[in-house]
Every structure is written in C-alpha cells, then in structure tokens.
Design an enzyme around this catalytic site. Structure first.
Site, PDB file in Angstrom:
ATOM      1  N   ASP A  16     -42.747 -22.403   8.746  1.00 35.74           N
ATOM      2  CA  ASP A  16     -42.435 -21.448   9.451  1.00 35.74           C
ATOM      3  C   ASP A  16     -42.784 -21.223  10.913  1.00 35.74           C
ATOM      4  OD1 ASP A  16     -45.178 -21.031   8.154  1.00 35.74           O
ATOM      5  OD2 ASP A  16     -44.554 -19.066   9.465  1.00 35.74           O
TER       6      ASP A  16
ATOM      7  N   HIS B 143     -40.779 -29.596   4.011  1.00 35.27           N
ATOM      8  CA  HIS B 143     -40.289 -28.094   3.979  1.00 35.27           C
ATOM      9  C   HIS B 143     -40.768 -27.941   5.304  1.00 35.27           C
ATOM     10  CE1 HIS B 143     -39.113 -23.941   2.840  1.00 35.27           C
ATOM     11  NE2 HIS B 143     -40.144 -23.662   3.461  1.00 35.27           N
TER      12      HIS B 143
ATOM     13  N   ASP C  81     -39.867 -34.698  -3.184  1.00 41.47           N
ATOM     14  CA  ASP C  81     -39.534 -34.936  -1.895  1.00 41.47           C
ATOM     15  C   ASP C  81     -38.244 -34.181  -1.533  1.00 41.47           C
ATOM     16  OD1 ASP C  81     -39.102 -35.541   0.750  1.00 41.47           O
ATOM     17  OD2 ASP C  81     -38.802 -37.575   0.278  1.00 41.47           O
TER      18      ASP C  81
ATOM     19  N   GLU D 286     -44.417 -28.737   1.682  1.00 39.74           N
ATOM     20  CA  GLU D 286     -44.702 -27.857   2.835  1.00 39.74           C
ATOM     21  C   GLU D 286     -45.506 -28.873   3.858  1.00 39.74           C
ATOM     22  OE1 GLU D 286     -44.671 -23.704   4.969  1.00 39.74           O
ATOM     23  OE2 GLU D 286     -45.149 -23.978   3.019  1.00 39.74           O
TER      24      GLU D 286
END
Length: 599
Positions: free
Chosen positions: A198, A523, A572, A581
């Site tokens: 993020d 991610h 994956d 992530e």
C-alpha cells in the site's frame, strides 16, 4: 499490512524478449516463469549458486538412487561424485527428500547436478560474487518505494514515475489531536518509504526496518559503505545505503510531536486505496493517527542506535540552525524526548479509530515489556546513563525479532556494548546462546538441513526466517562463542538464505527479479498498476503460510492455493496479500544477510 486485493494480474513474458537495457536497469540475474517450472524441479538449491568455500547443499526428491554427480556444464564431464543422504521426511511440506552435499568441491565454474531416474538440475555457478548484484537489487527496492520523490528514468529505467504523496499537507486526525495541534491542523511530513503493498507510512514498522538496515551498515561496512545504488544522492559524500536510509529517517523525525516528544503511529489515508492506480494518481487526504507507546519506544531505540552509527558521518550531515547541533546529537535528543513521553504515557496501546481502515500494527495483548527493554538498552548503549540501565530487566524468553517482538534485539545490544555491567552482559549472552542453539538443533535434525520449523510459517514467513539468519550471524560475529558454535551458526544462517533463493519445496527464489524463477505477481500496488509485466525488482515476497486469509477472494480471481501444507501454502498472484505481499521490514534482513555473505 494491506488487506485489499488486486483485480488485476499479469501474465508472464519471457525476459529474453526484453531489451538489454531493460535487463540492466532491473539489475536481475535471470527470470523464468513460476508456473511452468515449479512442479518439475526434482533437485532444488540456491539459484544464485554457491560460494567457492561455502557449504553446498541441494535437496533431492525421494529416489531409489543413492549417488549423485556434479557435471561441468560446458564439457558435460563428471567432476565430482557423492553419496545422497538417507531419505527423511520434512513435516512443513509433507515431503520425503534426500540431500546432495558437495562442500569439498571448490572449483569455480558452471555446473549441473545429476541423479539417476531424475531430471538433470538447472545450471548453477560456483562463484565468490554470487550475492553482489542481488544485494544492490534488494537495497534499491527501497528507492522505488520512496514517497514524495520523482523516480527519474536515469535511476529507474522503465520503472520511472512522477512524484507522489508529497505529504506537505497532512491533517491531524481527531485521534491525534492535542492542544497545540487540534483536529484538522495541517502539518508537513514529507519523504519516507511506502510501507508495503500500500501507499501508507507506519512508524512501528519503520523502526525495525531502519534499525536492521543501520545495523547492517555498521556491521557489514565493507559490503554496504561502498555499494553504488545509482540514486539521486550518489554523488554526495555519504554511502548510498545511508542516503537511502536517511530518506525514511527524515520522515520519521517529522512524526514526533515537537510539543511533547510522542510519536504518531502512522500517516495514512482513511482507507486503503485501489490497487489499479499508480501512486501519483492518488489524491485522497492523508492523516497522522494517534500516538502510541509502542511507536514511541521503538523510535527511541532506533534513533539512539542511529545516533551512534551516524556520528562518524556528522561532517557530511546537516546541523540544526538554532544551536548548531550535529545530526547524530539531534537523533539522540529525539530519542531521549521520546523516552520521556513514554515515561508519562507508559501504556498507550494503538486503537484503530472507527473511520480508519488501514494497517494497524497494533502490538498483541497489552504487553510492551519488549519495547521498553529495547528502548532502554539502546539509550543505555548510547549514553551509559543509569536512568536507562536501571529499567533493564531481562526477559524469560526470547523470540525471533519482528516489528512487535524486539527483546532479542535488546539483548544483542546489552551483550555487546562495553557499557554493560559484566554480570548483565553474561546473562544476556547466555540467553542468546540458548536461543540460537535451539535453532541449530532444529537445523541439524531437518530433512532439508534448515533451522526452520513448522511454527515458522507465519505471515511474512520469509522475513521471519531471515531474521533468524541475521540473529545467528550477529550472535556468531558479536559474541564470544566457540569455534564449533561459530561454524554451526554460520552454516545455518547461510542455509536459510539458500532457502529464500530456491532450496525450498516450491523450488523458487522469493525475491522479485532475482534467480531462475521468481515471483511475477507480487501484491505491490506500484508493480501491479504500472502496465509492466515484470514487477519492480528486489522485493522479498512474504512467503508461504497456512493461514490463507485471502483464499476466498483469490479463488474469485483465479488464484488457488496449491496446498494446505505450511511450506507450500503460497500463490504467485496479485490477489495474495497473505503470501505474496512485500514490506520494508521484510526486505531489511534480506539486505543484512546478502551484505554479510558478500562481505
């Protein structure tokens, strides 16, 4: 950590169709499709190869064969033959395997392993330079994750992007409001690294990340002080590694309330933003959220540590304008100020406000004893003052270091600083040796030859294991152990790095852009939204763990976990925030170990 999942996945494209300039800017070794290779590897090993004088171990699928051969790749000649170990079961993957060990073969070159009835292994090298480029790639990952910076093409190649999140207009959330900074007060809090997949920034996680990287710089100086990263600051008089660390430290200092010394827990949007947009496309308001004792104590520990390490660089670092204080002393002053806030607020646990839905990084339960110990140990090492020494109480049990488990870091400092009373130092050493000896026992009994147990497959398992390796290495290097212990600790620290780069049940390297087969769909928003097939190189994927918290969503996106077994519980796929992530604290022990092995 992030808990929004991408609706976008990428298909693999052969790297050999890309231009040479692309490969150069990515700083990769080789890329191969994950999906096409994983189930075909009967012989699994570190895909970066082996050091000339290092231990050399490959994991071999169970076979009736008792022998293996080492083949020179160019000539096809057999240059070494050895006996496979007895077959043994490994619980985390529910496999029975044998080991091929050829430590005594020390001729540099390119080779393959052969075992009758099994496919010949992928090629590998024996070389002393195997970790040099991966170290640079792993450290450069932080540059790509900079907040508030233009990621220019001359430094980033195809991964260039405009500046994003300058954070010069950040609002004080109601949870962080005070008399001097009421709700909606605007502050400036620029720089820093995006924390994980993020685009938010978190103090608790930055603490252990910066601490680990600074420890690497101090303890693996030869490998890191001269490492050229090709970043905008490369022409100054500081090591590139330190320049990159300072980008995040500068932000961390803005997160300390100048009125009282407490640390805001995080800087964030109210919700995770979408995964299908680049950071410079995001314009949601950003907020500083409540102060916490854990964030403040971790900051105190980290800045106290930094003050000692950065003292040698003071001549090339800024001084304060009002009293001409050297940078290292500014850091120590900030650490002491944070400590004083914590004394007055000893038990402020982070509570997620109702309108905030981003990573919490809340310490488990109500126990902050390890954070208190860490801050006290680092401040005592920096100052020698009784105020900090008198609060030190050694824990009953040590754990693998993580962002919320920091007592082992404290004991390493206590055990190695000259300021510690001899009895306290000996007690700390004894506890550390008991911990590391328990890990090496697991490794000696392991079918894979790894100091990894089923319980290690937690969220971020790859980082967990690398922090084990860092601890083994630090205890070996910094404490007075026997030659036998040193050798055993080094062996198992290196074996864990082997695991990360291919000596694992999936037969893959878990670092993007590094190895014969590495993750293509991590991610990580900037990698998912940039319309480039390959992800930004150098990031460590979280790794297998049986929780599979994203399993239902991933099913809808076409991502299916292949197994419930802990060591195989990995996808994956961009959907998998639970196994795929990336995070700044996960990369830090990777950098440490690559530097240690390069050096």
């Amino acid at each position: 950590m992030n808990n929004l999942i991408s609706n976008k996945t990428k298909q693999w494209v052969s790297p050999f169709k890309r231009s040479a300039s692309l490969l150069a800017c990515m700083s990769i070794t080789v890329l191969v499709s994950h999906s096409s290779v994983a189930d075909e590897q009967d012989i699994r090993f570190n895909q970066l190869g082996f050091g000339v004088n290092a231990e050399k171990t490959a994991v071999v699928s169970n076979t009736a064969s008792e022998n293996f051969s080492l083949i020179e790749q160019t000539s096809g000649k057999t240059v070494y033959q050895g006996k496979l170990s007895a077959a043994k079961a490994w619980t985390p993957s529910a496999e029975t395997v044998k080991l091929a060990q050829f430590d005594d073969f020390t001729q540099a070159g390119e080779y393959q392993l052969q075992v009758d009835t099994l496919a010949t292994s992928h090629p590998f090298s024996i070389s002393e330079s195997r970790y040099h480029q991966p170290l640079k790639t792993a450290m450069r990952a932080y540059f790509y994750n900079r907040s508030g910076a233009v990621i220019q093409q001359e430094y980033a190649g195809i991964y260039a992007r405009p500046a994003a999140h300058p954070d010069t207009i950040v609002y004080v959330h109601k949870s962080a409001a005070s008399k001097t900074r009421p709700e909606d007060t605007v502050i400036s809090s620029p720089k820093g690294w995006y924390d994980a997949g993020d685009y938010n920034k978190y103090i608790v996680n930055s603490n252990i990340t910066v601490y680990t990287l600074l420890s690497a710089l101090a303890e693996q100086t030869d490998a890191l002080s001269n490492l050229s990263l090709n970043i905008p600051e490369s022409s100054n008089n500081l090591p590139d590694t330190l320049d990159e660390i300072l980008w995040n430290m500068d932000w961390m200092l803005t997160m300390q309330d100048p009125a009282d010394g407490g640390l805001y827990h995080k800087l964030t949007t109210k919700r995770f933003t979408g995964e299908d947009e680049m950071p410079h496309m995001m314009d949601q308001p950003r907020y500083i959220i409540a102060k916490s004792t854990a964030a403040t104590l971790g900051f105190a520990a980290t800045m106290a540590k930094a003050s000692q390490i950065l003292a040698q660089y003071d001549a090339n670092l800024p001084v304060t304008s009002f009293d001409n204080t050297r940078y290292s002393q500014q850091l120590l002053r900030a650490a002491k100020y944070a400590w004083q806030w914590a004394i007055k607020n000893p038990d402020i646990h982070y509570q997620q406000p109702d309108d905030i839905h981003t990573g919490a990084y809340a310490t488990a339960g109500d126990n902050l004893k390890d954070e208190w110990l860490w801050a006290a140990a680092e401040l005592f090492a920096a100052t020698g003052e009784d105020e900090y020494l008198n609060t030190i109480k050694l824990p009953k049990q040590l754990r693998i270091p993580e962002w919320d488990k920091v007592e082992t870091l404290a004991l390493i400092t206590i055990a190695t600083t000259d300021k510690s009373p001899q009895k306290l130092k000996q007690q700390a050493q004894s506890q550390l040796l008991k911990l590391t000896d328990s890990w090496t026992k697991v490794g000696e009994d392991s079918a894979y030859g790894l100091a990894i147990s089923e319980q290690d497959f937690v969220w971020g398992s790859n980082s967990n294991m690398l922090n084990k390796a860092v601890t083994l290495h630090r205890v070996s290097q910094l404490l007075s152990t026997t030659e036998q212990q040193d050798s055993l600790y080094t062996k198992h620290a290196e074996a864990i790095v082997d695991y990360i780069f291919g000596r694992n049940p999936l037969g893959m390297s878990f670092v993007t852009g590094v190895g014969l087969m590495s993750p293509m769909n991590v991610h990580h928003r900037a990698s998912m939204a940039d319309d480039i097939k390959a992800p930004i190189p150098g990031f460590l994927a979280g790794g297998p763990q049986p929780g599979q918290q994203d399993a239902e969503y991933c099913k809808k996106q076409g991502g299916i976990y292949p197994s419930k077994h802990p060591a195989k519980s990995y996808i994956d796929h961009g959907c998998s925030y639970a196994s795929n992530e990336v995070a700044i604290n996960w990369n830090a022990p990777l950098v440490y170990m690559l530097a240690a092995l390069s050096q």
